[in-house]
Design a protein around this motif. Sequence first.
Motif, PDB file in Angstrom:
ATOM      1  N   ALA A 135     -11.101  -1.309  11.495  1.00  0.00           N
ATOM      2  CA  ALA A 135     -10.779  -1.038  10.295  1.00  0.00           C
ATOM      3  C   ALA A 135     -11.820  -2.151   9.581  1.00  0.00           C
ATOM      4  N   ASP A 136     -13.124  -2.136   8.115  1.00  0.00           N
ATOM      5  CA  ASP A 136     -13.795  -3.089   8.036  1.00  0.00           C
ATOM      6  C   ASP A 136     -13.118  -3.578   6.457  1.00  0.00           C
ATOM      7  N   LEU A 137     -12.488  -4.737   6.817  1.00  0.00           N
ATOM      8  CA  LEU A 137     -11.774  -5.748   5.489  1.00  0.00           C
ATOM      9  C   LEU A 137     -12.605  -7.027   5.177  1.00  0.00           C
ATOM     10  N   ARG A 138     -13.952  -6.760   5.482  1.00  0.00           N
ATOM     11  CA  ARG A 138     -14.333  -8.293   5.253  1.00  0.00           C
ATOM     12  C   ARG A 138     -14.735  -8.392   4.626  1.00  0.00           C
ATOM     13  N   GLU A 139     -13.968  -9.793   3.877  1.00  0.00           N
ATOM     14  CA  GLU A 139     -14.426 -10.058   2.724  1.00  0.00           C
ATOM     15  C   GLU A 139     -13.372  -9.558   1.111  1.00  0.00           C
ATOM     16  N   ALA A 140     -12.083  -9.330   2.017  1.00  0.00           N
ATOM     17  CA  ALA A 140     -10.531  -8.272   0.932  1.00  0.00           C
ATOM     18  C   ALA A 140     -10.270  -9.359   1.227  1.00  0.00           C
TER      19      ALA A 140
END
Length: 530
Positions: A135-140
């Motif tokens: 999954a892509d949770l950049r800056e989440a």
Amino acid sequence: MININFCYTVMNVREIIQQYAAGVRDFTAADLTELNLSGATLSGADLSEANLSITNLSGANLSGTNLSRANLNVARLSGANLSKAKLTQAQLNVANLIRADLRGAQLIQASLIRAEMVRGSLSGANLSAANLSGADLREATLRQANLTRATFNEANLAGATFSQANLKGAHLNGTNLHKADFSGSNLKGVEIRQGNLTCANFRGADLSGANLRWADLSGANLSWADLSNAKLSGATLVGADLSNANLVNTSLVHADLSKARLIKANWIGADLTGATLTGAKLYAVSRFGLKTEGLICEWVDLSPDGDQSQIIRLSSEAVKTFFNETLPTVKIIVDTPLDLKANLALASIYNQIANVSEVLNQPPSIEVGVRRTTITFTSNNADLFIIAYLAIVPFKDGGPTHRNIVTLLNSLPSRSIYSLSNQDKQQIQKLLTNIGEAIEQLKPIKTVKLAPEIKSSANFFIAPTQTIITNSRDYSLSIYSNQDFGKYLMNQSSWSEQSEDTTTPSRPVSTLPPVSQIVAFIKAWDYLTG
């Protein structure tokens, strides 16, 4: 294998919008595949087990909505409001959740494989046992989220915020955690093998027992973190901040700690076999109780602020003596077993001594045998004589032991020691000064003040003792040995007769060790380890 086929109710956009407006909230198992519900309001609706795959829900209001076991694979949920929504066991694989609001949402055992969650808000969400692989949770934002046993293998969490989150037992192998914030988080037993943790913030985090083998922690902030029993074999910690960290029994085999900040870290029992420590900042760090075979270290910084104002350069041979595997100890062996009353009395007396002397600031380990009791204090080289002086105070042998210590140290200046280096002479003078200070500190608590505790367990405190100190080079020195020591059965009755009078002189003491032995004991430890 059991196949479960849901009987979906096929609906179009108009039907669901009209029914919701009319007050209908039950849309269980509805088939809304590929519908365009962008911007729709379905807050509080029951869409459990609904089929919403490839559905466009961008900007939709789904707050408090029940989407348990719903199929949302490849759905578009960018900017959607899913706060406090129920998504337990929901399928959200490859879903677009960019900037979605999932604060307080329930995502227990949800599947979010390769989901896009860039800048998503998941603070307070429950993702326990959820699968977020790839999954892509950049800056989440996942502050205080429950991520226990969650899987993030090969996910992108760069710049994400996990402060105060619970990731106990989570899997993050091969994950990108560059500049992620895990400050104050629970990461007990977490798996982050081969992860990119460069410049990540783990300040105050609990990483005890974590597996960080071959992870890249260059420039990471691990200050005040608990890494006890963690596995960091092969990890890169170049320039990492480990000040005040707990590294007790941590595996750092072949780890690269070049220029790492280890000021005031505790790493007793750490395994540094084959590790690189060149340029590390080691102010107020113990160099005892370590495994250092094959350690590479050309120089270290011992300055209090880590500003390289006190550089120590080490040859390959000097490294072996600079880092030592033996922890300096003071052992008092009492020729009788410890009972409960004596144990309480001993703790009370040592507490009184600790109140006036900071040197005796840790409780001893106590081993009770059938015939004897061994009281062991761990220390550093410079405080061995001081702790021996303080620790024997409660015992009848305290007086003769004190006299031995003072006599031994006072004999050093009177003997010809011109062959000693200036450093050794300075160390001897420091010992004499410290003993003098210890004597002054003890004056407020004379034996008369300790009498009630001692009388309650008189047999224990009048029993013969031996006092032995061992330095970091595993060189032992017998400071005192009562000549009645070892004559347990023969003399026990005579101790009882003396129990009411703790001032009765002891039998003759053992012969003092020669001054040359004392000098050798002091010379055997590096003056920098004091």
